[in-house]
Design a protein around this motif. Structure first.
Motif, PDB file in Angstrom:
ATOM      1  N   UNK A 141     109.275  47.346 -13.998  1.00  0.00           N
ATOM      2  CA  UNK A 141     110.453  47.385 -13.641  1.00  0.00           C
ATOM      3  C   UNK A 141     110.721  46.172 -12.837  1.00  0.00           C
ATOM      4  N   UNK A 142     112.074  45.458 -13.073  1.00  0.00           N
ATOM      5  CA  UNK A 142     112.205  44.138 -12.493  1.00  0.00           C
ATOM      6  C   UNK A 142     112.995  44.221 -11.128  1.00  0.00           C
ATOM      7  N   UNK A 143     113.276  45.382 -10.805  1.00  0.00           N
ATOM      8  CA  UNK A 143     114.363  45.494  -9.572  1.00  0.00           C
ATOM      9  C   UNK A 143     113.832  46.741  -9.009  1.00  0.00           C
ATOM     10  N   UNK A 144     113.652  46.681  -7.300  1.00  0.00           N
ATOM     11  CA  UNK A 144     113.820  47.793  -6.602  1.00  0.00           C
ATOM     12  C   UNK A 144     114.704  47.635  -5.666  1.00  0.00           C
ATOM     13  N   UNK A 145     115.448  48.566  -5.689  1.00  0.00           N
ATOM     14  CA  UNK A 145     116.775  48.817  -4.722  1.00  0.00           C
ATOM     15  C   UNK A 145     117.871  47.505  -4.647  1.00  0.00           C
ATOM     16  N   UNK A 146     117.806  47.124  -6.183  1.00  0.00           N
ATOM     17  CA  UNK A 146     118.846  45.888  -6.273  1.00  0.00           C
ATOM     18  C   UNK A 146     118.037  44.677  -6.029  1.00  0.00           C
ATOM     19  N   UNK A 147     116.743  44.694  -5.408  1.00  0.00           N
ATOM     20  CA  UNK A 147     116.058  43.404  -4.871  1.00  0.00           C
ATOM     21  C   UNK A 147     115.093  42.940  -5.932  1.00  0.00           C
ATOM     22  N   UNK A 148     115.107  41.584  -6.507  1.00  0.00           N
ATOM     23  CA  UNK A 148     114.256  41.201  -7.416  1.00  0.00           C
ATOM     24  C   UNK A 148     112.866  41.243  -7.043  1.00  0.00           C
ATOM     25  N   UNK A 149     111.809  41.615  -7.242  1.00  0.00           N
ATOM     26  CA  UNK A 149     110.441  41.649  -6.963  1.00  0.00           C
ATOM     27  C   UNK A 149     109.779  40.407  -7.291  1.00  0.00           C
ATOM     28  N   UNK A 150     109.096  39.721  -6.505  1.00  0.00           N
ATOM     29  CA  UNK A 150     108.575  38.642  -6.113  1.00  0.00           C
ATOM     30  C   UNK A 150     107.097  38.558  -6.396  1.00  0.00           C
ATOM     31  N   UNK A 151     106.467  37.862  -7.344  1.00  0.00           N
ATOM     32  CA  UNK A 151     105.116  37.803  -7.136  1.00  0.00           C
ATOM     33  C   UNK A 151     104.458  37.309  -5.889  1.00  0.00           C
ATOM     34  N   UNK A 152     103.315  37.817  -5.302  1.00  0.00           N
ATOM     35  CA  UNK A 152     102.638  37.591  -4.151  1.00  0.00           C
ATOM     36  C   UNK A 152     101.261  37.058  -4.430  1.00  0.00           C
ATOM     37  N   UNK A 153     100.972  35.871  -3.779  1.00  0.00           N
ATOM     38  CA  UNK A 153      99.938  35.026  -3.812  1.00  0.00           C
ATOM     39  C   UNK A 153      98.957  35.134  -2.832  1.00  0.00           C
ATOM     40  N   UNK A 154      97.568  35.521  -2.994  1.00  0.00           N
ATOM     41  CA  UNK A 154      96.922  35.507  -1.696  1.00  0.00           C
ATOM     42  C   UNK A 154      95.523  35.208  -1.908  1.00  0.00           C
ATOM     43  N   UNK A 155      95.110  34.508  -1.248  1.00  0.00           N
ATOM     44  CA  UNK A 155      93.864  33.750  -1.044  1.00  0.00           C
ATOM     45  C   UNK A 155      92.843  34.139  -0.131  1.00  0.00           C
ATOM     46  N   UNK A 156      91.539  34.564  -0.585  1.00  0.00           N
ATOM     47  CA  UNK A 156      90.362  34.952   0.751  1.00  0.00           C
ATOM     48  C   UNK A 156      89.377  33.857   0.489  1.00  0.00           C
ATOM     49  N   UNK A 157      88.309  34.260   1.166  1.00  0.00           N
ATOM     50  CA  UNK A 157      87.283  33.471   0.842  1.00  0.00           C
ATOM     51  C   UNK A 157      86.619  33.394  -0.268  1.00  0.00           C
ATOM     52  N   UNK A 158      86.498  34.531  -1.074  1.00  0.00           N
ATOM     53  CA  UNK A 158      85.844  34.559  -2.281  1.00  0.00           C
ATOM     54  C   UNK A 158      86.795  34.613  -3.581  1.00  0.00           C
ATOM     55  N   UNK A 159      88.150  35.133  -3.502  1.00  0.00           N
ATOM     56  CA  UNK A 159      89.082  35.211  -4.383  1.00  0.00           C
ATOM     57  C   UNK A 159      90.386  34.713  -4.234  1.00  0.00           C
ATOM     58  N   UNK A 160      91.052  34.336  -5.365  1.00  0.00           N
ATOM     59  CA  UNK A 160      92.521  34.075  -5.575  1.00  0.00           C
ATOM     60  C   UNK A 160      93.209  35.261  -6.178  1.00  0.00           C
ATOM     61  N   UNK A 161      94.093  35.943  -5.566  1.00  0.00           N
ATOM     62  CA  UNK A 161      94.585  36.959  -6.276  1.00  0.00           C
ATOM     63  C   UNK A 161      96.428  36.797  -6.345  1.00  0.00           C
TER      64      UNK A 161
ATOM     65  N   UNK B 166      99.718  39.605  -6.480  1.00  0.00           N
ATOM     66  CA  UNK B 166      99.888  41.038  -6.662  1.00  0.00           C
ATOM     67  C   UNK B 166     101.577  41.090  -6.950  1.00  0.00           C
ATOM     68  N   UNK B 167     101.975  42.096  -7.655  1.00  0.00           N
ATOM     69  CA  UNK B 167     103.538  42.300  -8.171  1.00  0.00           C
ATOM     70  C   UNK B 167     103.595  43.564  -7.629  1.00  0.00           C
ATOM     71  N   UNK B 168     104.579  44.008  -6.878  1.00  0.00           N
ATOM     72  CA  UNK B 168     104.919  45.495  -6.607  1.00  0.00           C
ATOM     73  C   UNK B 168     103.860  46.202  -5.801  1.00  0.00           C
ATOM     74  N   UNK B 169     103.186  45.499  -5.165  1.00  0.00           N
ATOM     75  CA  UNK B 169     101.851  45.849  -4.517  1.00  0.00           C
ATOM     76  C   UNK B 169     100.655  46.281  -5.293  1.00  0.00           C
ATOM     77  N   UNK B 170     100.549  45.924  -6.536  1.00  0.00           N
ATOM     78  CA  UNK B 170      99.694  46.011  -7.406  1.00  0.00           C
ATOM     79  C   UNK B 170      98.858  44.756  -7.600  1.00  0.00           C
ATOM     80  N   UNK B 171      97.604  44.844  -7.634  1.00  0.00           N
ATOM     81  CA  UNK B 171      96.784  43.531  -7.928  1.00  0.00           C
ATOM     82  C   UNK B 171      96.741  43.281  -9.701  1.00  0.00           C
ATOM     83  N   UNK B 172      97.356  42.271 -10.099  1.00  0.00           N
ATOM     84  CA  UNK B 172      97.672  42.133 -11.402  1.00  0.00           C
ATOM     85  C   UNK B 172      96.702  40.898 -11.910  1.00  0.00           C
ATOM     86  N   UNK B 173      96.167  40.345 -11.010  1.00  0.00           N
ATOM     87  CA  UNK B 173      95.168  39.142 -11.413  1.00  0.00           C
ATOM     88  C   UNK B 173      94.361  38.798 -10.353  1.00  0.00           C
ATOM     89  N   UNK B 174      93.079  38.352 -10.662  1.00  0.00           N
ATOM     90  CA  UNK B 174      91.877  37.758  -9.548  1.00  0.00           C
ATOM     91  C   UNK B 174      91.221  36.583 -10.229  1.00  0.00           C
TER      92      UNK B 174
END
Length: 204
Positions: free
Chosen positions: A88-108, A110-118
């Motif tokens: 779903x593209x919208x939550x409470x009329x606010x468009x959800x953005x992808x979140x890019x997170x980097x740690x020592x080992x992985x680049x991940x 997230x979308x809507x709180x779900x891990x979608x790629x690592x």
């Protein structure tokens, strides 16, 4: 190390493949450099170089940056793989953005709180590109500069879909890059998109 950012230009793998290298002898150029210091994404194949501004959300590292494969920005690929209830593209009329997170080992990603790629990083040293980005230098005569039309098309294809206006072209002296700078500004720091095309030297 913890580093999180957002991608305000929405540049993706479809655009990035026009500028990253494919030479196996230079694996660093086959990926995208996430520059922690200058708050941007960088891609180059030595003929074209592009920087895309990012918004830093969390920065808990002293590293210069990390190199990721372009699949890290292949939104079409990993958005199709997520569970249907989350599509779903919208939550409470606010468009959800992808979140890019980097740690020592992985680049991940997230979308809507779900891990979608690592993915893992490309373990190479990225070229010192900053010295090429001379966008404030004074213009000089350019009668000996030529433009490779094939490279020019790739540069134009690398501009992300969010750009709706024009780009300013800045010409320098022979053997210096031709700069294309978006009139539009992106992100919290109000940065433009910058692309550089290395010129072809014309004979007399």
């Amino acid at each position: 190390m913890t580093f999180e950012f957002k991608n305000p230009t929405e540049v993706n793998a479809l655009r990035l493949k026009n500028i990253v290298g494919t030479d196996d002898l230079r694996p660093a150029m086959a990926g995208v450099f996430i520059d922690f210091v200058n708050s941007c994404l960088v891609g180059t194949d030595a003929h074209i170089i592009f920087t895309y501004p990012i918004d830093i959300v969390v920065k808990e590292t002293e590293d210069r940056g990390r190199i990721v494969p372009i699949s890290y920005f292949d939104t079409r690929r990993y958005m199709q793989a997520i569970p249907p209830p989350s599509k779903r593209l919208f939550i409470d009329n606010v468009q959800a953005e992808l979140e890019y997170k980097l740690s020592d080992e992985f680049a991940e990603v997230y979308w809507l709180g779900e891990l979608v790629y690592r993915c893992r990083y490309i373990d190479e040293k990225y070229p010192a590109y900053e010295g090429i980005m001379l966008v404030e230098a004074a213009c000089q005569p350019v009668d000996k500069i030529g433009i490779n039309t094939r490279l020019m098309k790739r540069l134009c294809d690398a501009f992300p879909p969010t750009i709706t206006g024009t780009a300013k072209m800045i010409l320098f002296s022979p053997n210096r890059g031709i700069v294309f700078k978006s009139e539009e500004r992106y992100g919290n720091e109000n940065h433009p998109i910058i692309g550089i095309l290395m010129p072809v030297m014309l004979n007399d």
